[in-house]
Design a protein around this motif. Structure first.
Motif, PDB file in Angstrom:
ATOM      1  N   LEU A   5       0.810  -1.226   0.000  1.00 61.76           N
ATOM      2  CA  LEU A   5       0.000   0.000   0.000  1.00 61.76           C
ATOM      3  C   LEU A   5       0.844   1.277   0.000  1.00 61.76           C
ATOM      4  O   LEU A   5       0.332   2.355  -0.274  1.00 61.76           O
ATOM      5  CB  LEU A   5      -0.907   0.040   1.238  1.00 61.76           C
ATOM      6  CG  LEU A   5      -2.190  -0.763   1.224  1.00 61.76           C
ATOM      7  CD1 LEU A   5      -2.945  -0.539   2.535  1.00 61.76           C
ATOM      8  CD2 LEU A   5      -3.067  -0.369   0.045  1.00 61.76           C
ATOM      9  N   LEU A   6       2.114   1.158   0.319  1.00 63.90           N
ATOM     10  CA  LEU A   6       2.911   2.352   0.570  1.00 63.90           C
ATOM     11  C   LEU A   6       3.072   3.240  -0.655  1.00 63.90           C
ATOM     12  O   LEU A   6       3.253   4.458  -0.531  1.00 63.90           O
ATOM     13  CB  LEU A   6       4.284   1.956   1.136  1.00 63.90           C
ATOM     14  CG  LEU A   6       4.235   1.302   2.520  1.00 63.90           C
ATOM     15  CD1 LEU A   6       5.645   0.952   2.997  1.00 63.90           C
ATOM     16  CD2 LEU A   6       3.536   2.203   3.527  1.00 63.90           C
ATOM     17  N   ASP A   7       3.004   2.665  -1.857  1.00 66.95           N
ATOM     18  CA  ASP A   7       3.086   3.489  -3.064  1.00 66.95           C
ATOM     19  C   ASP A   7       1.912   4.461  -3.168  1.00 66.95           C
ATOM     20  O   ASP A   7       2.005   5.485  -3.849  1.00 66.95           O
ATOM     21  CB  ASP A   7       3.117   2.607  -4.318  1.00 66.95           C
ATOM     22  CG  ASP A   7       4.478   1.960  -4.529  1.00 66.95           C
ATOM     23  OD1 ASP A   7       5.458   2.422  -3.908  1.00 66.95           O
ATOM     24  OD2 ASP A   7       4.555   0.984  -5.306  1.00 66.95           O
ATOM     25  N   ALA A   8       0.807   4.133  -2.500  1.00 66.17           N
ATOM     26  CA  ALA A   8      -0.377   4.998  -2.527  1.00 66.17           C
ATOM     27  C   ALA A   8      -0.401   5.984  -1.371  1.00 66.17           C
ATOM     28  O   ALA A   8      -1.333   6.795  -1.271  1.00 66.17           O
ATOM     29  CB  ALA A   8      -1.654   4.150  -2.500  1.00 66.17           C
ATOM     30  N   CYS A   9       0.616   5.949  -0.514  1.00 64.37           N
ATOM     31  CA  CYS A   9       0.659   6.820   0.662  1.00 64.37           C
ATOM     32  C   CYS A   9       1.438   8.097   0.372  1.00 64.37           C
ATOM     33  O   CYS A   9       2.205   8.167  -0.596  1.00 64.37           O
ATOM     34  CB  CYS A   9       1.286   6.085   1.848  1.00 64.37           C
ATOM     35  SG  CYS A   9       0.317   4.675   2.435  1.00 64.37           S
ATOM     36  N   ASP A  10       1.243   9.082   1.220  1.00 63.39           N
ATOM     37  CA  ASP A  10       1.935  10.357   1.085  1.00 63.39           C
ATOM     38  C   ASP A  10       2.249  10.864   2.485  1.00 63.39           C
ATOM     39  O   ASP A  10       1.354  11.289   3.220  1.00 63.39           O
ATOM     40  CB  ASP A  10       1.052  11.364   0.341  1.00 63.39           C
ATOM     41  CG  ASP A  10       1.694  12.742   0.221  1.00 63.39           C
ATOM     42  OD1 ASP A  10       2.857  12.899   0.637  1.00 63.39           O
ATOM     43  OD2 ASP A  10       1.027  13.662  -0.279  1.00 63.39           O
TER      44      ASP A  10
END
Length: 315
Positions: free
Chosen positions: A200-205
């Motif tokens: 999921l981290l690619d979708a986090c900011d």
């Protein structure tokens, strides 16, 4: 666990452990055996004036307790190897969007010891020890680091968007990078949910300043619009910074702001008006999203602004 009166406690105080005498005199959590041994209370007083919120840990009857009080009481009950994790750790690290309420549903404790936890404490059995890199100390308590806490809180809840919001909130609050969260997830290889969070981290900011901002960004990214830049600094021609847009399309000159509750303050409202006016003078399309807007309404404003910017005659 006896019934406890909670008080409003939206932001954790700087944890300063009280002395045993101070805790007894102010009705805050204390270890009953230690207070008896020190002569600070009698057995009769312990029975009449105090009650046990956890085995062996007492507070004055009727004393309202903050989240920090309860977490400190848990620390007094737990075995020596225990590590506070989950929402309690998030709260101690200063996360304010979720942990203040969720910590009241129970406090997570990592331990290899065998005692059955009382009501209000969730024992998280250890298949292997929590790595030293994922442990820190706050107010005398062993606590999971922000990066490890982000992985744990996210893997213990349902809903992809909520998981992303929680990770964003912890990273922004604590200044933790997504690389650090990825590293923590890597050290948890094989534990339930850790690989899901890593994906999921690619979708986090880590720069998102609120869950509402995160949800708005996710909605944009799932639309036909290109992915916006987050936390874009916008400058005057002289080099002086005007503002930081929550989301933006720099080349198209579209600045998007999510105006939360604090933007209702009259002084902030006037600052926002000046910023909007100046950005407009410089050729920016400015979109301000507020809480009462529906998701479709917000996307319509953003899409229209982007379309206007793309159709604008080029100098």
């Amino acid at each position: 666990m006896a019934r406890t009166r909670w008080v409003s406690d939206t932001r954790p105080p700087v944890p300063v452990p009280a002395s045993l005498a101070d805790a007894v005199s102010t009705g805050k959590p204390f270890a009953g055996a230690d207070a008896l041994a020190a002569g600070l209370v009698t057995r009769y007083a312990l029975r009449v004036r105090y009650h046990a919120i956890f085995p062996g840990v007492y507070v004055a009857k009727g004393e309202p307790l903050t989240n920090w009080d309860i977490i400190r009481a848990v620390g007094m009950w737990t075995p020596s190897d225990a590590i506070i994790g989950g929402w309690a750790a998030a709260y101690l690290h200063g996360e304010t969007s979720y942990s203040g309420e969720r910590v009241r549903g129970g406090i997570d404790v990592f331990t290899a010891a065998e005692p059955r936890p009382p009501r209000g404490i969730r024992k998280r059995s250890l298949r292997r020890p929590v790595p030293d890199e994922d442990i820190c100390q706050i107010g005398g308590l062993r606590v999971t680091t922000p990066a490890r806490t982000a992985v744990d809180t996210a893997r213990w809840i349902r809903g992809e968007d909520l998981r992303i919001c929680v990770i964003d909130s912890l990273c922004f609050t604590t200044g933790t990078s997504l690389d650090a969260v990825a590293a923590a997830a890597g050290r948890m290889h094989g534990l339930h949910g850790a690989s899901t969070i890593a994906r999921l981290l690619d979708a986090c900011d880590a720069g998102a300043q609120s869950p509402q901002e995160t949800l708005l960004r996710l909605r944009i990214e799932r639309s036909p619009l290109p992915r916006p830049t987050s936390q874009l600094e916008i400058f005057e021609p002289t080099g002086e910074r005007i503002t930081i847009a929550d989301l933006a399309y720099a080349s198209a000159k579209v600045a998007i702001f999510y105006d939360g509750r604090h933007h209702r303050d009259p002084d902030q409202w006037r600052r926002d008006l000046r910023i909007t006016a100046r950005l407009t003078d410089l050729g920016w399309q400015v979109v301000r999203i507020v809480k009462d807007m529906t998701s479709d309404e917000a996307m319509r404003h953003i899409t229209n602004a982007y379309t206007r910017a793309q159709n604008r005659p080029r100098a």
